[in-house]
Design an enzyme around this catalytic site. Structure first.
Site, mmCIF file in Angstrom:
data_model
loop_
_atom_site.group_PDB
_atom_site.id
_atom_site.type_symbol
_atom_site.label_atom_id
_atom_site.label_comp_id
_atom_site.label_asym_id
_atom_site.label_seq_id
_atom_site.Cartn_x
_atom_site.Cartn_y
_atom_site.Cartn_z
ATOM 1 N N ARG A 239 0.856 -1.182 0.000
ATOM 2 C CA ARG A 239 0.000 0.000 0.000
ATOM 3 C C ARG A 239 0.896 1.237 0.000
ATOM 4 O O ARG A 239 1.927 1.276 0.698
ATOM 5 C CB ARG A 239 -0.920 0.025 1.230
ATOM 6 C CG ARG A 239 -2.111 -0.899 1.121
ATOM 7 C CD ARG A 239 -3.082 -0.463 0.025
ATOM 8 N NE ARG A 239 -4.232 -1.335 -0.129
ATOM 9 C CZ ARG A 239 -4.337 -2.327 -1.038
ATOM 10 N NH1 ARG A 239 -3.337 -2.581 -1.863
ATOM 11 N NH2 ARG A 239 -5.436 -3.045 -1.118
ATOM 12 N N GLU A 268 -4.063 7.473 -5.248
ATOM 13 C CA GLU A 268 -4.087 6.937 -6.613
ATOM 14 C C GLU A 268 -5.335 7.424 -7.335
ATOM 15 O O GLU A 268 -6.355 7.601 -6.689
ATOM 16 C CB GLU A 268 -4.067 5.408 -6.565
ATOM 17 C CG GLU A 268 -2.778 4.872 -5.943
ATOM 18 C CD GLU A 268 -2.795 3.364 -5.705
ATOM 19 O OE1 GLU A 268 -3.759 2.692 -6.126
ATOM 20 O OE2 GLU A 268 -1.853 2.870 -5.087
ATOM 21 N N HIS A 287 -0.804 0.273 -10.094
ATOM 22 C CA HIS A 287 -1.490 -0.657 -9.175
ATOM 23 C C HIS A 287 -2.022 -1.894 -9.918
ATOM 24 O O HIS A 287 -3.226 -2.111 -9.994
ATOM 25 C CB HIS A 287 -2.628 0.064 -8.419
ATOM 26 C CG HIS A 287 -2.988 -0.645 -7.142
ATOM 27 N ND1 HIS A 287 -3.435 0.001 -6.021
ATOM 28 C CD2 HIS A 287 -2.953 -1.960 -6.803
ATOM 29 C CE1 HIS A 287 -3.669 -0.877 -5.056
ATOM 30 N NE2 HIS A 287 -3.387 -2.075 -5.516
HETATM 31 C C1 DGY Z 1 -5.350 -5.852 -3.622
HETATM 32 O O1 DGY Z 1 -6.073 -6.740 -4.099
HETATM 33 O O2 DGY Z 1 -5.562 -5.356 -2.524
HETATM 34 C C2 DGY Z 1 -4.133 -5.446 -4.374
HETATM 35 O O3 DGY Z 1 -3.723 -4.197 -4.017
HETATM 36 C C3 DGY Z 1 -4.299 -5.547 -5.827
HETATM 37 O O4 DGY Z 1 -3.063 -5.410 -6.478
#
Ligand code: DGY
Length: 322
Positions: A239, A268, A287
């Site tokens: 994160r 983001e 991401h």
């Molecule tokens: C999630 O599923 O939480 C991830 O960040 C995806 O890449």
């Protein structure tokens, strides 16, 4: 009357077909993420919710729900959901770990390879018409991975899978966790437990695999970045808020560390004006940790299964706490 399920974004056709057999579904189209006012109004009558990482399911949203039995998120991360409050309200929360482990570990390793061998940087050089000379002894020089130390922060599912990739590249594997993993796991991964301090100061590559919590918020700030080797690279697929971006920009500019590979950001999406964009020694991904065709299908299957179980008052296959 069928129970109502609200989706903040669409899913694969097979998943929607499954859902439609049992529920009256409504899918948000338009602005992404769904505006909070719309989410608050739609959740009022919903019995089930399918959401995504950018949807903030906080106390305020949960309080609008009159009939909600289950929140099923299409993600492994659930820091966008107030899971404690959901539990208090007896609302189940399902998420999608395991199925995205390989894809996310692959992405972490590809960022590591990319930034250390300057692949994206070279790509930009060619596209900008800046490739003038070939094969000079010091041109576009990267670093070897063999015998380098990778420090994995968080040796859970994704961290362990990354360790397997690193092992295949003959890297030395160290990790830091709240707890040691079993001796058998350490042995099979060839991974050595080290203190956080050691991981920070001795690693050639650090890959972050911890969730965003109060404890990990802005963990990688200037104080920590300064302790890293000047030749080290920082990789983050967990994160964005685990890193202080302002400090990382300064560290990359001043060459406090050698480079970074990031799939996640404090806020983001980022745009062209973000200070990362003009730095040569960083690789940026939008991401996409879990973003492979196969994985995204599996995530849809689990999201529907989690929802189904929660609608029946049962614990989802992958459940947060309750
Ligand atoms: C999630 O599923 O939480 C991830 O960040 C995806 O890449």
């Amino acid at each position: 009357m069928k129970n109502k399920v609200f989706l903040t974004r669409t899913l694969h056709d097979f998943a929607l077909k499954e859902l439609k057999k049992k529920y009256q579904i409504e899918i948000h189209t338009g602005k992404i993420p769904i505006p909070k006012t719309k989410l608050r109004s739609k959740i009022k009558e919903a019995d089930g919710l399918i959401c995504f990482p950018y949807d903030k399911i906080d106390k305020e949203v949960i309080d609008c729900a009159k009939n909600l039995k289950v929140i099923s998120t299409y993600s492994v991360g659930f820091d966008h959901i107030d899971t404690e409050y959901a539990k208090e309200k007896k609302i189940r929360v399902g998420y999608t770990p395991e199925v995205l482990t390989d894809a996310t570990a692959d992405l972490a390793f590809s960022l590591l390879l990319d930034v250390s061998r300057r692949v994206s940087e070279g790509d930009r050089i060619i596209r900008d018409g800046r490739w003038k000379e070939i094969f000079g002894a010091f041109d576009y020089v990267g670093v070897d991975l063999q015998e380098k130390i990778i420090g994995i922060l968080g040796l859970g599912r994704i961290g362990s899978t990354l360790a397997k990739r690193a092992k295949a590249f003959d890297m030395k594997i160290t990790y830091h966790n709240r707890n040691h993993v079993s001796k058998t796991r350490e042995k099979s991964l060839n991974a050595k437990y080290v203190s956080f301090e050691k991981l920070i100061t001795e690693s050639d590559f650090i890959s972050i695999h911890v969730p965003h919590t109060k404890e990990t918020d802005q963990l990688f700030n200037m104080k920590i970045l300064k302790k890293m080797k000047k030749t080290a690279f920082l990789i983050n697929t967990s994160r964005g808020k685990v890193i202080n971006e302002k400090d990382l920009v300064a560290a990359l500019k001043k060459k406090t560390i050698a480079g970074a590979g990031l799939d996640v950001f404090e806020t983001e999406p980022i745009n062209k004006k973000h200070p990362f964009v003009n730095l040569p020694n960083i690789v940026l991904a939008p991401h996409i940790g879990s973003s492979t065709k196969e994985t995204r299908i599996k995530m849809a299957e689990i999201t529907v299964e989690n929802l189904d179980l929660g609608m029946k008052g049962k614990k989802p296959i992958y459940s947060v706490g309750y």
